[in-house]
Scaffold this active site. Structure first.
Site: not given
Ligand code: GLP
Length: 242
Positions: A62, A128, A130, A135
């Site tokens: 992404d 949440n 995702h 989402e």
């Molecule tokens: C973002 C990214 C996800 C990631 C998530 C969790 O929203 N798009 O790919 O898994 O955050 O982030 P973190 O690893 O910082 O907890």
């Protein structure tokens, strides 16, 4: 779903690194990569290793809409900084946050995925549930698409921005259907604030309300978590995975 509970994030990241190494030794060509704090230690393992990625291709999940590759908050910048600058790959793909036309960009990225089928996808998980930026409520049938981020994701990701208002409201993300095409998936999650999402993903119903739950329906999924992220799992979930 195979669940591995590691003592620490660092240990879990080593386990993930060993799995990647094993798959690369078997000849895989394309890695699906993720951003966020979760894979940072894994990328450290990769950059500190003597593994050669110069014949590998990577496809990222992404990118924020509106951020240029050189913007320090963009996911392209993150990937260059944490991995690609130290370990060059043959080809690296990240959606283009500056694309003028969202439909053209998502179609282009779908073609990238079609031309570079992902052998092994690395995933983190949002609080949440995702994955990528899919989402809650995202259709399981979707390919790459433009997503409106939820307030909770904007809030969670605001720690990386000076001001919450600077967090982009939209992103391009591989869809669940694109992610599910990968031959193998490693999902990592560390810390207490992921425990609820992990419980839902492993033990809850398969529902678009918790996007990661779709992984229950896929073979070749390994979940690497630490004790905190595993803390709400029932003993039977862990028992099955011994
Ligand atoms: C973002 C990214 C996800 C990631 C998530 C969790 O929203 N798009 O790919 O898994 O955050 O982030 P973190 O690893 O910082 O907890």
């Amino acid at each position: 779903m195979k669940i591995i509970v590691a003592d620490t994030k660092k240990e879990g990241s080593k386990v993930a690194f060993d799995l990647i190494k094993e798959s690369m030794n078997k000849g895989i060509k394309t890695l699906g990569l993720a951003t966020g704090s979760t894979p940072v230690d894994l990328y450290k393992e990769m950059t500190n290793s003597d593994l050669d990625f110069s014949n590998m291709t990577s496809v990222n999940l992404d990118e924020y809409v509106g951020l240029a590759p050189e913007d320090t908050q963009s996911y392209r910048y993150f990937m260059q900084d944490h991995l690609f600058n130290q370990k060059p790959f043959a080809k690296t793909f990240v959606p283009n946050g500056l694309a003028k036309d969202a439909d053209e960009e998502t179609a282009r990225y779908n073609k990238v995925i079609e031309d570079n089928p992902i052998d092994l996808q690395i995933l983190g998980i949002g609080r949440n549930g995702h994955i990528g930026f899919n989402e809650p409520g995202s259709s399981f049938d979707e390919q790459t698409h433009k997503v409106a981020l939820t307030e909770s994701t904007i809030e969670a990701n605001s720690v990386y921005f000076e001001n919450k208002n600077d967090v982009p409201r939209y992103a391009y993300s591989m869809g669940i259907a694109s992610i599910m095409k990968s031959k193998e998936i490693i999902l990592m999650a560390f810390g207490k604030n992921k425990a609820e999402a992990i419980k839902g993903m492993v033990e809850g119903p398969v529902t678009e309300d918790l996007p990661a739950s779709v992984l229950q329906t896929k073979d070749n999924v390994t979940v690497i978590i630490d004790k905190d992220a595993a803390s709400l799992l029932s003993p039977s979930s862990l028992e099955e995975n011994k």
